[in-house]
Design a protein around this motif. Structure first.
Motif, PDB file in Angstrom:
ATOM      1  N   GLY A 246       1.056   7.994   0.087  1.00 18.56           N
ATOM      2  CA  GLY A 246       1.490   9.309  -0.341  1.00 18.56           C
ATOM      3  C   GLY A 246       2.908   9.319  -0.888  1.00 18.56           C
ATOM      4  O   GLY A 246       3.220  10.081  -1.806  1.00 18.56           O
ATOM      5  N   LEU A 247       3.781   8.459  -0.340  1.00 17.92           N
ATOM      6  CA  LEU A 247       5.181   8.420  -0.762  1.00 17.92           C
ATOM      7  C   LEU A 247       5.393   7.628  -2.045  1.00 17.92           C
ATOM      8  O   LEU A 247       6.367   7.868  -2.767  1.00 17.92           O
ATOM      9  CB  LEU A 247       6.039   7.806   0.350  1.00 17.92           C
ATOM     10  CG  LEU A 247       6.133   8.583   1.669  1.00 17.92           C
ATOM     11  CD1 LEU A 247       6.862   7.761   2.715  1.00 17.92           C
ATOM     12  CD2 LEU A 247       6.821   9.926   1.462  1.00 17.92           C
ATOM     13  N   THR A 248       4.492   6.674  -2.321  1.00 18.92           N
ATOM     14  CA  THR A 248       4.726   5.760  -3.441  1.00 18.92           C
ATOM     15  C   THR A 248       3.644   5.792  -4.519  1.00 18.92           C
ATOM     16  O   THR A 248       3.884   5.327  -5.643  1.00 18.92           O
ATOM     17  CB  THR A 248       4.825   4.314  -2.934  1.00 18.92           C
ATOM     18  OG1 THR A 248       3.543   3.891  -2.428  1.00 18.92           O
ATOM     19  CG2 THR A 248       5.872   4.186  -1.827  1.00 18.92           C
ATOM     20  N   GLY A 249       2.435   6.277  -4.190  1.00 20.54           N
ATOM     21  CA  GLY A 249       1.329   6.185  -5.133  1.00 20.54           C
ATOM     22  C   GLY A 249       0.719   4.801  -5.179  1.00 20.54           C
ATOM     23  O   GLY A 249      -0.096   4.512  -6.059  1.00 20.54           O
ATOM     24  N   HIS A 250       1.086   3.913  -4.243  1.00 22.11           N
ATOM     25  CA  HIS A 250       0.557   2.549  -4.152  1.00 22.11           C
ATOM     26  C   HIS A 250      -0.092   2.341  -2.780  1.00 22.11           C
ATOM     27  O   HIS A 250       0.286   3.004  -1.807  1.00 22.11           O
ATOM     28  CB  HIS A 250       1.665   1.511  -4.348  1.00 22.11           C
ATOM     29  CG  HIS A 250       2.234   1.476  -5.738  1.00 22.11           C
ATOM     30  ND1 HIS A 250       3.059   2.473  -6.229  1.00 22.11           N
ATOM     31  CD2 HIS A 250       2.096   0.566  -6.745  1.00 22.11           C
ATOM     32  CE1 HIS A 250       3.408   2.173  -7.479  1.00 22.11           C
ATOM     33  NE2 HIS A 250       2.830   1.038  -7.809  1.00 22.11           N
ATOM     34  N   TRP A 251      -1.038   1.410  -2.728  1.00 20.72           N
ATOM     35  CA  TRP A 251      -1.746   1.143  -1.479  1.00 20.72           C
ATOM     36  C   TRP A 251      -1.285  -0.203  -0.898  1.00 20.72           C
ATOM     37  O   TRP A 251      -1.425  -1.244  -1.533  1.00 20.72           O
ATOM     38  CB  TRP A 251      -3.254   1.110  -1.715  1.00 20.72           C
ATOM     39  CG  TRP A 251      -4.054   0.799  -0.488  1.00 20.72           C
ATOM     40  CD1 TRP A 251      -4.813  -0.299  -0.239  1.00 20.72           C
ATOM     41  CD2 TRP A 251      -4.148   1.621   0.681  1.00 20.72           C
ATOM     42  NE1 TRP A 251      -5.388  -0.219   0.998  1.00 20.72           N
ATOM     43  CE2 TRP A 251      -4.991   0.949   1.594  1.00 20.72           C
ATOM     44  CE3 TRP A 251      -3.598   2.847   1.049  1.00 20.72           C
ATOM     45  CZ2 TRP A 251      -5.308   1.485   2.854  1.00 20.72           C
ATOM     46  CZ3 TRP A 251      -3.903   3.383   2.298  1.00 20.72           C
ATOM     47  CH2 TRP A 251      -4.748   2.704   3.180  1.00 20.72           C
ATOM     48  N   PRO A 252      -0.745  -0.195   0.324  1.00 19.96           N
ATOM     49  CA  PRO A 252      -0.263  -1.436   0.943  1.00 19.96           C
ATOM     50  C   PRO A 252      -1.381  -2.147   1.702  1.00 19.96           C
ATOM     51  O   PRO A 252      -1.348  -2.270   2.941  1.00 19.96           O
ATOM     52  CB  PRO A 252       0.833  -0.928   1.891  1.00 19.96           C
ATOM     53  CG  PRO A 252       0.320   0.410   2.330  1.00 19.96           C
ATOM     54  CD  PRO A 252      -0.421   0.984   1.148  1.00 19.96           C
ATOM     55  N   GLY A 253      -2.392  -2.585   0.985  1.00 19.65           N
ATOM     56  CA  GLY A 253      -3.531  -3.238   1.620  1.00 19.65           C
ATOM     57  C   GLY A 253      -4.460  -3.821   0.581  1.00 19.65           C
ATOM     58  O   GLY A 253      -4.103  -3.984  -0.590  1.00 19.65           O
ATOM     59  N   ASP A 254      -5.687  -4.109   1.014  1.00 20.24           N
ATOM     60  CA  ASP A 254      -6.667  -4.706   0.115  1.00 20.24           C
ATOM     61  C   ASP A 254      -7.066  -3.734  -0.985  1.00 20.24           C
ATOM     62  O   ASP A 254      -7.198  -2.527  -0.750  1.00 20.24           O
ATOM     63  CB  ASP A 254      -7.914  -5.127   0.902  1.00 20.24           C
ATOM     64  CG  ASP A 254      -7.613  -6.222   1.915  1.00 20.24           C
ATOM     65  OD1 ASP A 254      -6.631  -6.967   1.689  1.00 20.24           O
ATOM     66  OD2 ASP A 254      -8.337  -6.313   2.924  1.00 20.24           O
ATOM     67  N   GLU A 255      -7.287  -4.279  -2.166  1.00 21.10           N
ATOM     68  CA  GLU A 255      -7.645  -3.444  -3.313  1.00 21.10           C
ATOM     69  C   GLU A 255      -8.948  -2.698  -3.091  1.00 21.10           C
ATOM     70  O   GLU A 255      -9.114  -1.566  -3.546  1.00 21.10           O
ATOM     71  CB  GLU A 255      -7.739  -4.315  -4.569  1.00 21.10           C
ATOM     72  CG  GLU A 255      -7.983  -3.523  -5.843  1.00 21.10           C
ATOM     73  CD  GLU A 255      -7.960  -4.400  -7.075  1.00 21.10           C
ATOM     74  OE1 GLU A 255      -8.143  -3.861  -8.179  1.00 21.10           O
ATOM     75  OE2 GLU A 255      -7.754  -5.632  -6.926  1.00 21.10           O
TER      76      GLU A 255
END
Length: 509
Positions: A182-191
């Motif tokens: 939510g803060l970055t628009g990126h997912w810190p995990g598996d695609e």
């Protein structure tokens, strides 16, 4: 019931009519169905006869059905018998978290508010020994009714055959990943779990912190993410190992009721997305338009007024208003002309009616670029995750220090405080601090261009720290850093603790 026999139109328990096949995998099929008794859409999961974890999924669904938190999707029925096994749950209409942030990060406070709601709901579930274990952006939904819903509790983990030796920690990390997204628009995990979001960038084999990815992320939210799911960047902070701890860390986040929509809903229907166990209809909600009969009735209720002279009354009232406005404009023009004609020295014996301009205050408010807990003589950051609350303009949130057993910190250190980095050197003239309900204690207001304690000059010292206090410099003191430095802790609820509800820095122009 074998899989080929389950087709659209099939009715289960003589009430749940299957309509659309939404998802099918591993012997389990998710349907959108209609509960014909209550005339509402529901999500129904059916299973092949050889589905390997049927007992586990039905058991998890029954445990979930006993939970009362409205932020968890409700389970209505779970049946296991020969050939007729199914789970019926709430059909959720709304927008998934991944859709909401597909175009970029949300406002930090709004993202944190949604994750805080999910954390509180998960904490409730863990009290019943039920974990999620599969938190992704698709599982968090902003509903058409302007509420937060968490999909897939318990059931999705069984469907995907996911287990954990420490389910509380697994869900705490999952909440941290949602907040990161939510803060970055990126997912810190598996695609595969990203919901279409780009995978977060990495540095030296580790995910970058939110503040490294996106500018403007508040320090305390960055710290919460690090404590929940980035152990290599915690910088000595205690980890958050349960959903309840994550919920507590986010408890001070402002949550309007209802939460505002983060992005406008699109006018065209979005593709249907769903968790493995529950339905989510992501079509844009339709604005409610009253039926024509209601409109006609409403019009008839107001028509008699026009037949009884209501229109004439309105015209008279409007005429009076126009005349009053014209009189006011004429009077104003006459006064202005008279003032211009007498702009020179007033006639003898006549007092000037022209107001004397007030002198400019000569200060301007300066917002800090960052706020941190300050403990240079100790071994922690003095609740640094709460520091941003001291400058958010809200007295409903606060920064407070650790609690101590004595006012002098047990003679282990000379003080603790709250450090504001103004971003550049400014001529500090006045600082107003709301200390709240504490009493006693001593605090110094220090200013300087270095964040080292000895380099920060004492601007003013106040004894008796309670309520609103104003620190004023006779001549402005230039400095990049402003420090509220507690040298003696005030009392607070039987302990000794410093507190700042809000503060404002004024610099000379």
């Amino acid at each position: 019931m074998s899989s080929p026999a389950v087709e659209p139109g099939t009715k289960l328990a003589e009430r749940f009519r299957l309509e659309d096949r939404v998802h099918e995998s591993g012997g389990a099929t998710l349907w959108k169905a209609i509960d014909e008794v209550l005339a509402r859409p529901v999500a129904v999961h059916t299973f092949d006869p050889d589905f390997p974890r049927l007992n586990e999924v039905v058991t998890a669904a029954r445990v979930a059905s006993r939970l009362t938190d409205p932020r968890l999707t409700q389970v209505f029925d779970a049946t296991e018998d020969d050939g007729h096994s199914y789970v019926v749950s709430e059909w959720v209409s709304g927008e998934s978290f991944s859709d909401m942030i597909a175009g970029g990060p949300l406002d930090p406070e709004r993202a944190a508010a949604m994750v805080a709601e999910a954390a509180e709901a998960l904490a409730h579930a863990h009290e019943a020994n039920l974990a999620h274990l599969c938190l992704t952006p698709e599982h968090l939904v902003w509903t058409a009714g302007s509420t937060v819903k968490l999909l897939g509790l318990g059931v999705d983990a069984v469907l995907d055959d996911v287990t954990s030796d420490d389910p509380a920690r697994e869900d705490a990390e999952g909440l941290g990943r949602l907040l990161y997204a939510g803060l970055t628009g990126h997912w810190p995990g598996d695609e595969q779990d990203s919901g279409g979001l780009p995978v977060a960038p990495m540095d030296d084999g580790h995910f970058c912190t939110p503040r490294q990815v996106t500018a403007g992320v508040p320090g305390y939210l960055d710290a919460i993410v690090c404590r929940a799911m980035l152990p290599e960047t915690r910088r000595g902070l205690d980890p958050l190992t349960t959903p309840a701890e994550v919920a507590e860390a986010l408890a001070s986040v402002s949550r309007p009721s209802p939460l505002p929509m983060p992005t406008p809903m699109p006018m065209t229907p979005l593709p249907v997305a769903s968790s493995r166990s529950e339905g989510i209809d992501t079509a844009a909600p339709q604005r409610h338009t009253p039926p024509p009969q209601h409109q006609t009735q409403h019009q008839h209720q107001h028509r008699p007024m026009s037949h009884q002279g209501g229109g004439m009354v309105n015209k008279v009232a409007m005429t009076v208003v126009v005349l009053l406005v014209m009189a006011a404009v004429g009077l104003g023009a006459w006064t202005l002309g008279r003032s211009i004609g007498n702009a020179g020295t007033p006639a003898q014996g006549e007092q000037s009616t022209t107001p004397t301009p007030t002198a400019a205050v000569g200060t301007r408010e300066v917002k800090p670029s960052s706020v941190t807990g300050f403990d240079p003589l100790g071994d922690n950051e003095e609740r640094g995750e709460l520091a941003i609350n001291a400058t958010d303009g809200k007295e409903s949130t606060d920064w407070h220090s650790e609690s101590y057993d004595s006012a002098d910190f047990g003679r282990l250190k000379a003080g603790v405080g709250l450090l504001l980095d103004m971003g550049e050197s400014v001529p500090v003239k006045q600082v107003t601090v709301e200390f709240g309900g504490t009493s006693g204690g001593t605090v110094e207001l220090r200013v300087g261009d270095s964040a080292q304690l000895d380099d920060l000059a004492v601007l003013q010292k106040i004894n008796g720290v309670s309520g609103k206090k104003t620190f004023t410099a006779e001549t402005p003191k230039k400095g990049r850093y402003v420090l509220v430095w507690f040298t003696k802790m005030p009392t607070y609820e039987g302990k000794f603790r410093g507190q700042v509800l809000d503060m404002k820095v004024l610099a000379a122009k």
